[in-house]
Each structure stands twice: as structure tokens, then as C-alpha cells.
Design a protein around this motif. Structure first.
Motif, PDB file in Angstrom:
ATOM      1  N   GLY A  62      35.600  42.756  35.605  1.00  0.00           N
ATOM      2  CA  GLY A  62      35.735  41.400  36.118  1.00  0.00           C
ATOM      3  C   GLY A  62      36.279  40.474  35.045  1.00  0.00           C
ATOM      4  O   GLY A  62      36.440  40.856  33.875  1.00  0.00           O
ATOM      5  N   ILE A  63      36.556  39.235  35.417  1.00  0.00           N
ATOM      6  CA  ILE A  63      37.171  38.272  34.512  1.00  0.00           C
ATOM      7  C   ILE A  63      36.261  37.064  34.308  1.00  0.00           C
ATOM      8  O   ILE A  63      35.716  36.513  35.265  1.00  0.00           O
ATOM      9  CB  ILE A  63      38.520  37.767  35.083  1.00  0.00           C
ATOM     10  N   CYS A  64      36.123  36.663  33.045  1.00  0.00           N
ATOM     11  CA  CYS A  64      35.535  35.372  32.715  1.00  0.00           C
ATOM     12  C   CYS A  64      36.692  34.450  32.363  1.00  0.00           C
ATOM     13  O   CYS A  64      37.401  34.681  31.381  1.00  0.00           O
ATOM     14  CB  CYS A  64      34.566  35.477  31.536  1.00  0.00           C
ATOM     15  N   GLY A  65      36.916  33.424  33.163  1.00  0.00           N
ATOM     16  CA  GLY A  65      38.026  32.505  32.923  1.00  0.00           C
ATOM     17  C   GLY A  65      37.622  31.376  31.994  1.00  0.00           C
ATOM     18  O   GLY A  65      36.556  30.781  32.149  1.00  0.00           O
ATOM     19  N   VAL A  66      38.489  31.083  31.026  1.00  0.00           N
ATOM     20  CA  VAL A  66      38.222  30.015  30.061  1.00  0.00           C
ATOM     21  C   VAL A  66      39.253  28.905  30.230  1.00  0.00           C
ATOM     22  O   VAL A  66      40.460  29.148  30.151  1.00  0.00           O
ATOM     23  CB  VAL A  66      38.267  30.543  28.614  1.00  0.00           C
ATOM     24  N   ALA A  67      38.761  27.695  30.480  1.00  0.00           N
ATOM     25  CA  ALA A  67      39.605  26.501  30.484  1.00  0.00           C
ATOM     26  C   ALA A  67      39.584  25.947  29.060  1.00  0.00           C
ATOM     27  O   ALA A  67      38.549  25.476  28.583  1.00  0.00           O
ATOM     28  CB  ALA A  67      39.071  25.473  31.481  1.00  0.00           C
TER      29      ALA A  67
END
Length: 500
Positions: A62-67
Motif C-alpha cells: 500500500g501507499i502512504c501519501g506525503v503532502a
């Protein structure tokens, strides 16, 4: 139609209207940290990953999205409220829509609010890959010096305040330092940006920063971190309020920030992942030993083609790329540019039907349902053109090949940078060096060469007599005769030469 708010709890309620994730998202671990959760990432890598998660045995990817940036708060808040879910709307060539809820982003972080949380996530043993879409300008690469730009104020901040970084290099350095101190394995840092040799550029720029920030970390990075190159391709225009409203009205889905894109997608990846990788090839990605030929083809044809249509279209007063592509003279100009200036620089492309690829680009640019805004395409041209278009000029100069089309585009860009189209309407110039561009554009009215003396953009091209002559001639022609007449003349000149 009554709309339903997009989130995990409501997925079952919208399943009759749109395709939804059929895997148990609560069991997915974020083995990938992705920095830059804008439209392109969500139309491309996150989609490939979502499709892979539908296949058993991929629960760790899965992906952890970083802004990363301050102005990314809106996308962070949107995805946080929607549990990482969003709707992908594919606008087919016939005008039909393929609508899918994507579930691969299982966590989101806002770096300016909690930099420590981002550093810890990057340093987590669970994280095997960190991927990036930070735009061409995000690599802090000076085109003139070919070096890392240490004069950047944000870089200076990161050197002085390492625990509160603002750039990707500051975050990566602190995360990798923790991995080393904790005796953990390395990982892969994968760029997904339109930069030729993007993995190599990322490696070079990161090591340049680390040599000053944490010199004791350099050898560990060289040994423990891999930097796979990749080529990415999918036209993804900015989402409009009409897209949001249409999704509510036709599908009953209340998504604050859906993503729209074309049907075509491509992902070519160098197989160099030091701690394992997802089997993205099972869902259409292509793993190769050398990405460079594919990358060069795409940057010089698709990305440069976009810039050609954008700059010429903006001066004509068009607002979308399909309008520019629908202009028969501009379309012919683009085709002749690709055939006569770009193609001779590409060399052998094994397994690629170049004629078919170029034809497909014209079709894709002309998709009337995409409505890709010219303003978006022309934004940050000072970072894009040195990557997309100037290498073609440099390569052609070495063989004394034709450069008239490319030089014409640069001349048109100089005039575009004055901020008015040929109808006298204002052009909004969005560029990190917009003040420099406009100042030089004004000076170019008296001396056109002034514009191409912006060293950070053009490097040494101001010393290439053939380029200067072609550019200057084009500049005066456009000013005196108008854009369309010049395009027609240049097209005719090349066509006559071909038919001789």
C-alpha cells in the motif's frame, strides 16, 4: 441525484454506481511512501498499485501519501477526510467515462504540520520504497552548472535546521540517517518525474546535499540505496469544478478532488530495487534493463510536444491543448518538428514503432474531452524546456541538423513571456522565475538575444551561432508578420525541402 460522501464507511453505498476497491484496505500495509500526491501520481502509480492490490499476496504494498509543501494542505485535508480514497475518471476518446474509486493510498501525512512523523515513516522498517512526483523543478538542479543549487533558501534552511526540513532532500537525509543509526536495511528511492535519467539525477542531487548536511552518511547511501530510473506517461489535466459537479450529478459520488485523465498510460521501470518491489508488471508496467531510450523518446516527443502546443496555442489565444492540436497549421508544425528535428536524435528504439507512437500522440493531444489547460502546460516552462526541448537543439547542432522549429518555439516563448497573446489578452505566467522571464522578454524587444542569455535556462546556447541566428530570425518574423503566417511559412519551407 442525491450524492454520497466518499469515504470507507460509504463504499458499499456507491458500489452500484462506480467500481470500488474489492480488497480489505484495513489489512494493507504501506510499504511505499510517496511524496507528491497530486493528480498525476493518483492517475498513474497509485492506479497501478490499486490494480495490484486486487491480486492476492500484495498486502505489503500500500501507499502512504506525503503532502510535502505548505500549499498541499488542501489535497491532504481532502484525502484525510476521504480515508485516502478518490475517484479516477478516465475520459475516453469517444466521450464516455470510466469511473473507479482508487484505494491504494491507505495513509496520508502533511509534512509542514508534523515533519517528524514523515521522517519516521520514511525510516520505518515497513517502508521498502520511497517514490516521488515533485515536478521537474523539485530536483534543485541548475541547468547551467549541472550542479545542486545550494543558493536555494529552502536548502539553506535545511542545512541549518535539519530536524525541521522543508525540501525533499532534507527529509530523505534525516530518514536515511535514522535507518543507518538503527542498523536497518536500505531501500529504493524511485523518481516518477519527467526528468531524463530521473533516478540518476535524484541520486546525484541527494548525494550533493548529503555531502554537506551529513557527510558520514554518503558511503552508506552508496551501498544501501538504489535509484531506479523510470519513464511515466499519462496526460492528467487539472481537475475542474465541473468534474466535481458532474461526478455528483451522474454517479452520486461526493468526492472533493477526483482525478481526470486520458485512457493511455505507460510506465517503464529499471529493475533496480534493493529491498524488493511490487510486481507492477502484472498490471501493465514494463521492467527493463535500460530506461533511457524510452525516456528520451517520451520527453522529446510527448512532453516537448505539449510545450510546443502550449506556447503556440497560448499566443493564438487558445485555452486548451485540444484547441491548439485542432489548429491544422499548429498540428502540422508539431508533426514536422517531431519528424525532422526530434526523430534524428532518438537512435534505435528496440520494439518501438516510432511512426505509430507519433501518430498516437497527435490523437491524444486532440482528445476534446480532456480539456487540458494551456496555462497548466506552460507553467514552469523555465524548468521544463531545458529538459524537453533544448536537448533536441543541442543534439541537432552537433550534426548540423535542422533546428528551425525548436528555435521558433523559443522565440515564441520569449514573446509569450511578455504576458499578452496576439489578441491583446493577458497571459498568466506561472513560473518560479517569472520576474526574470518578463524582464528579459521586455529587453528582447530591443535585442532578442537578451532572452536566451538566461544562463540557468539556456546554458551556453547563446554562444551557438546557428541557434542564435534561427531564433533571432523567428523572433522578428513573429513580431512583424504574426504567429500564424510564420508557422505556415516554416511548414511550407520544410515540406518543399522534403519534396525536392
Amino acid at each position: 441525484m442525491e450524492s454520497i460522501k466518499l469515504n470507507t464507511e460509504n463504499l458499499g453505498r456507491i458500489a452500484d454506481s462506480v467500481a470500488i476497491p474489492l480488497y480489505d484496505r484495513s489489512k494493507i500495509k504501506a510499504g511505499i511512501v510517496h511524496v507528491g500526491i497530486g493528480g498525476f501520481h493518483r492517475a498513474h502509480q497509485a492506479l497501478y498499485t490499486d490494480q495490484l492490490l486486487h491480486k492476492k499476496g500484495n498486502e505489503n504494498w500500500g501507499i502512504c501519501g506525503v503532502a510535502l509543501l505548505d500549499f498541499d494542505r488542501k489535497i491532504y485535508n481532502t484525502l484525510k477526510e476521504q480515508d485516502g480514497l478518490y475517484t479516477l475518471i478516465v475520459k475516453e476518446l469517444d466521450g464516455s467515462l470510466t469511473t473507479t474509486v482508487i484505494g491504494s493510498i491507505v495513509d496520508v501525512l502533511y509534512a509542514p504540520e508534523d515533519p517528524k512523523a514523515v521522517i519516521e515513516k520514511m525510516a520505518s522498517p515497513e517502508t521498502k520504497i520511497i517514490t516521488l512526483t515533485i515536478t521537474e523543478g523539485g530536483y534543485n538542479y541548475n541547468e547551467a552548472t549541472k550542479q545542486f543549487d545550494f543558493s536555494n533558501p529552502l536548502v539553506q534552511h535545511d542545512l541549518k535546521h535539519p530536524s525541521e526540513p522543508k525540501t525533499i532532500f532534507g527529509y530523505l537525509t534525516q530518514a536515511l540517517k535514522l535507518r543507518k543509526e538503527r542498523d536497518q536495511k536500505g531501500l529504493a528511492l524511485q523518481s516518477c518525474d519527467n526528468v531524463q535519467g530521473n533516478g540518476h539525477i535524484l541520486q546525484s542531487m541527494l548525494l550533493s546535499f548529503v555531502e554537506k548536511a551529513e557527510p558520514g552518511l554518503v558511503d552508506w547511501i552508496k551501498k544501501e540505496i538504489s535509484f531506479p530510473n523510470s519513464m511515466v506517461d499519462r496526460i492528467t489535466p487539472a481537475t475542474s469544478s465541473l468534474d466535481v459537479t458532474a461526478l455528483k450529478d451522474t454517479m452520486g459520488v461526493d468526492d472533493e478532488w477526483p482525478v481526470v485523465c486520458e485512457p493511455f498510460k505507460q510506465w517503464v521501470i529499471e529493475d533496480d530495487f534493493i529491498t524488493g518491489r511490487p510486481a507492477w508488471e502484472d498490471v501493465g508496467a514494463q521492467f527493463v534493463n535500460d530506461v533511457v531510450p524510452y525516456e528520451k523518446m517520451k520527453l522529446a516527443l510527448l512532453n516537448a510536444g505539449h510545450s510546443v502546443l502550449g506556447i503556440l496555442g497560448a499566443l493564438k489565444g487558445y485555452s486548451t491543448i485540444d484547441q491548439a492540436a485542432g489548429d491544422i497549421n499548429i498540428a502540422r508544425f508539431l508533426g514536422l518538428y517531431m519528424d525532422n528535428e526530434v526523430t534524428p536524435t532518438l537512435g534505435d528504439l528496440e520494439g518501438v514503432d516510432l511512426k505509430k507512437y507519433k501518430h498516437s500522440l497527435i490523437q491524444r493531444f486532440g482528445n476534446i474531452y480532456i480539456k487540458d489547460q494551456i496555462e497548466r502546460i506552460c507553467s514552469e516552462s523555465s524548468a521544463k524546456l531545458p529538459i524537453f526541448l533544448l536537448p533536441t537543439i543541442t543534439a541537432q547542432l552537433k550534426t548540423r541538423g535542422n533546428i528551425d522549429f525548436a528555435a521558433f518555439v523559443i522565440a515564441a516563448w520569449a514573446i509569450y513571456s511578455l504576458g499578452l497573446d496576439e489578441n491583446g489578452n493577458k497571459i498568466v505566467i506561472k513560473d518560479a522565475i517569472s520576474e526574470v522571464l518578463q524582464k528579459r522578454a521586455i529587453e528582447a524587444k530591443e535585442n532578442p538575444k537578451t532572452f536566451i542569455e538566461i544562463e540557468g535556462v539556456f546554458g551556453d546556447l547563446k554562444n551557438e551561432a546557428l541557434f542564435v541566428e534561427s531564433y533571432t530570425t523567428s523572433y522578428y518574423n513573429i513580431k512583424n508578420k504574426g504567429l500564424e503566417a510564420c508557422i505556415v511559412d516554416l511548414n511550407s519551407k520544410i515540406l518543399n525541402k522534403i519534396n525536392e
